[in-house]
Design a protein around this motif. Structure first.
Motif, PDB file in Angstrom:
ATOM      1  N   SER A  95     -17.999  62.782  62.239  1.00 58.99           N
ATOM      2  CA  SER A  95     -18.690  61.862  61.326  1.00 58.99           C
ATOM      3  C   SER A  95     -17.789  60.691  60.935  1.00 58.99           C
ATOM      4  O   SER A  95     -18.275  59.586  60.685  1.00 58.99           O
ATOM      5  CB  SER A  95     -19.190  62.604  60.082  1.00 58.99           C
ATOM      6  N   ARG A 104     -22.268  56.792  58.402  1.00 59.34           N
ATOM      7  CA  ARG A 104     -21.452  57.833  59.045  1.00 59.34           C
ATOM      8  C   ARG A 104     -21.914  59.235  58.713  1.00 59.34           C
ATOM      9  O   ARG A 104     -21.899  60.125  59.572  1.00 59.34           O
ATOM     10  CB  ARG A 104     -19.986  57.693  58.598  1.00 59.34           C
ATOM     11  N   ARG A 105     -22.335  59.479  57.495  1.00 59.28           N
ATOM     12  CA  ARG A 105     -22.581  60.849  57.039  1.00 59.28           C
ATOM     13  C   ARG A 105     -24.051  61.267  57.172  1.00 59.28           C
ATOM     14  O   ARG A 105     -24.336  62.419  57.492  1.00 59.28           O
ATOM     15  CB  ARG A 105     -22.141  61.001  55.587  1.00 59.28           C
ATOM     16  N   TRP A 108     -25.469  63.271  60.187  1.00 53.65           N
ATOM     17  CA  TRP A 108     -24.988  64.658  60.265  1.00 53.65           C
ATOM     18  C   TRP A 108     -25.676  65.537  59.227  1.00 53.65           C
ATOM     19  O   TRP A 108     -25.917  66.719  59.485  1.00 53.65           O
ATOM     20  CB  TRP A 108     -23.474  64.679  60.093  1.00 53.65           C
ATOM     21  N   ALA A 149     -20.454  66.667  56.072  1.00 50.81           N
ATOM     22  CA  ALA A 149     -20.825  65.280  55.818  1.00 50.81           C
ATOM     23  C   ALA A 149     -21.040  65.008  54.338  1.00 50.81           C
ATOM     24  O   ALA A 149     -20.584  63.990  53.806  1.00 50.81           O
ATOM     25  CB  ALA A 149     -22.089  64.939  56.609  1.00 50.81           C
ATOM     26  N   ASP A 216     -24.454  54.783  52.202  1.00 48.61           N
ATOM     27  CA  ASP A 216     -23.647  55.239  53.343  1.00 48.61           C
ATOM     28  C   ASP A 216     -23.318  54.040  54.228  1.00 48.61           C
ATOM     29  O   ASP A 216     -24.036  53.742  55.180  1.00 48.61           O
ATOM     30  CB  ASP A 216     -24.448  56.291  54.123  1.00 48.61           C
ATOM     31  N   GLY A 372     -13.679  62.660  56.253  1.00 47.07           N
ATOM     32  CA  GLY A 372     -14.562  63.723  56.733  1.00 47.07           C
ATOM     33  C   GLY A 372     -13.794  64.839  57.396  1.00 47.07           C
ATOM     34  O   GLY A 372     -14.020  66.017  57.131  1.00 47.07           O
TER      35      GLY A 372
END
Length: 428
Positions: A95, A104-105, A108, A149, A216, A372
């Motif tokens: 991630s 990015r998170r 996931w 995540a 995010d 992460g």
């Protein structure tokens, strides 16, 4: 609103227009709506974890092989936890390098929840030990991807002076998830198949508010170093010599979680076989409710309190000692009132611990660019006890003197967490 709408940054630019936002140290406080989404994700993930661990796998083990029910439960939980040892840090590291336009998170969180929900549905039809273990491992794979995540989102977006409060609320969410699993266990009255379906539904529903209102920021390819497998794998080793605070924090969390897991891992069997409770599933619900209430009260008090005083370690030391006290109560008063008292004391200690320790851990992360992965590595201290505790519990109950030995071991191991936290130098 679409759950995949790219969010705006505080300065009004889109996430894609501000590549450095994903790696910057957060300064602006997060909103109540964002925190609510974070809390709900924790509710769903912990329902998916602990509904099966505390009730449904035990009931399924009885239906598959009652004479070996303890061994079946220990095998399933240990194998699942072994998967989580890899899945959590690996998902966190991947991630860190995710450049999706959704952030990015968030990808996931979504894919991990969907995978875990599908596996929970498959578990409901498992009729052999092999299938039970295999599907539980897939649940752990998906749920740990989502958990890695969502925990990384805290140091990504929450400023240090707000992390105790957010940690306390996240702990409340975790506890509500455990309580929800226990409620499902009581409601379905032994029908573990329906229980698994309820856990799957709760997990899927829980992630929607976060995905719809996430903060995010997008990470651009241009700010990432080239991917090299050897360097990627080496990144999972974080030197205790170079980063001793990170190592001591991980060891402390591991020990406290082993003590906590030893206290609760055979709770269903303890009520059934030692206390002779007429309805052990309902008994688990009562004890979990007491535990949950005390966790929520102490977590939402201790977390903000530690923010105000600017200290973390005294809270961690005191709460670790209280957790150890719960093991002593269960060891020397193996009756229903003793179990009630033990659940209350355990809740007081663990609520204060998990809220403040959550904040402490985010303050000892080595690198902003790998939050992460680093949170995933530290989350191993949550997963590894699920391997160690069932094995120790099985030996304690079958070979080392029974449940009194089990609870005394829980108290001794948990108390070590209070001892080693004093080694952390970079956080007061």
């Amino acid at each position: 609103m679409s759950p995949f709408k790219t969010p705006a940054q505080p300065d009004g630019t889109s996430a894609g227009e501000n590549a450095t936002a994903a790696l910057a140290e957060p300064a602006q406080k997060v909103t109540a709506r964002w925190v609510t989404g974070l809390v709900l994700v924790n509710v769903g993930i912990n329902c998916a974890f602990f509904g099966p661990i505390n009730i449904f796998i035990s009931q399924q083990a009885i239906s598959i092989d009652e004479p070996s029910k303890e061994a079946v439960l220990s095998l399933a939980t240990a194998c699942g936890a072994a998967v989580s040892l890899v899945a959590n840090p690996l998902s966190g590291a991947l991630s860190d390098r995710t450049t999706s336009r959704f952030g990015r998170r968030s990808p996931w969180v979504l894919t991990g929840a969907v995978l875990a929900a599908i596996a929970l549905l498959a578990m409901s039809g498992a009729t052999t030990v092999a299938l039970l273990v295999a599907f539980w491992c897939v649940v752990q794979l998906g749920a740990n991807a989502a958990y890695a995540a969502i925990t990384a989102a805290v140091p990504d977006r929450v400023p240090v002076l707000q992390r105790g409060k957010v940690g306390g609320l996240a702990a409340m969410g975790q506890t509500l998830g455990i309580l929800t699993g226990a409620v499902f266990g009581a409601v379905v009255s032994g029908n573990f198949m329906v229980g698994y379906w309820l856990c799957a539904a709760a997990l899927l529903l829980s992630v929607l508010p976060y995905l719809m209102h996430r903060d995010d920021p997008v990470l651009r390819d241009s700010v990432l170093p080239p991917f090299r497998l050897v360097s990627f794998l080496r990144g999972f080793w974080i030197s205790p010599r170079l980063y001793p605070d990170f190592a001591w924090a991980g060891l402390t969390r591991f020990l406290v979680n082993v003590g906590n897991q030893l206290t609760i891992v055979y709770l269903f069997f303890f009520l059934r076989d030692i206390i002779h409770h007429g309805d052990p599933a309902a008994g688990v619900l009562v004890l979990t409710g007491i535990y949950a209430l005390m966790v929520m009260i102490t977590a939402v008090v201790a977390g903000p309190w530690s923010d105000r005083v600017g200290r973390r370690k005294p809270f961690v030391i005191g709460s670790s000692a209280i957790i150890a006290m719960a093991g002593l109560i269960m060891a020397f008063f193996p009756v229903w009132p003793g179990a009630l008292a033990g659940a209350a004391v355990l809740g007081v200690g663990f609520g204060a611990y998990v809220a403040v320790d959550y904040a402490l851990l985010t303050q000892v992360l080595p690198f902003a660019a790998s939050r992460g992965k680093d949170m995933g590595v530290i989350n191993v201290a949550n997963s590894l006890p699920q391997v160690a505790a069932p094995a120790l519990a099985l030996l304690a109950v079958t070979s080392w003197g029974g449940y009194r030995t089990l609870f005394l071991a829980a108290a001794a191991i948990g108390l070590l967490g209070a001892v080693f936290v004093v080694k952390i130098k970079g956080v007061d």
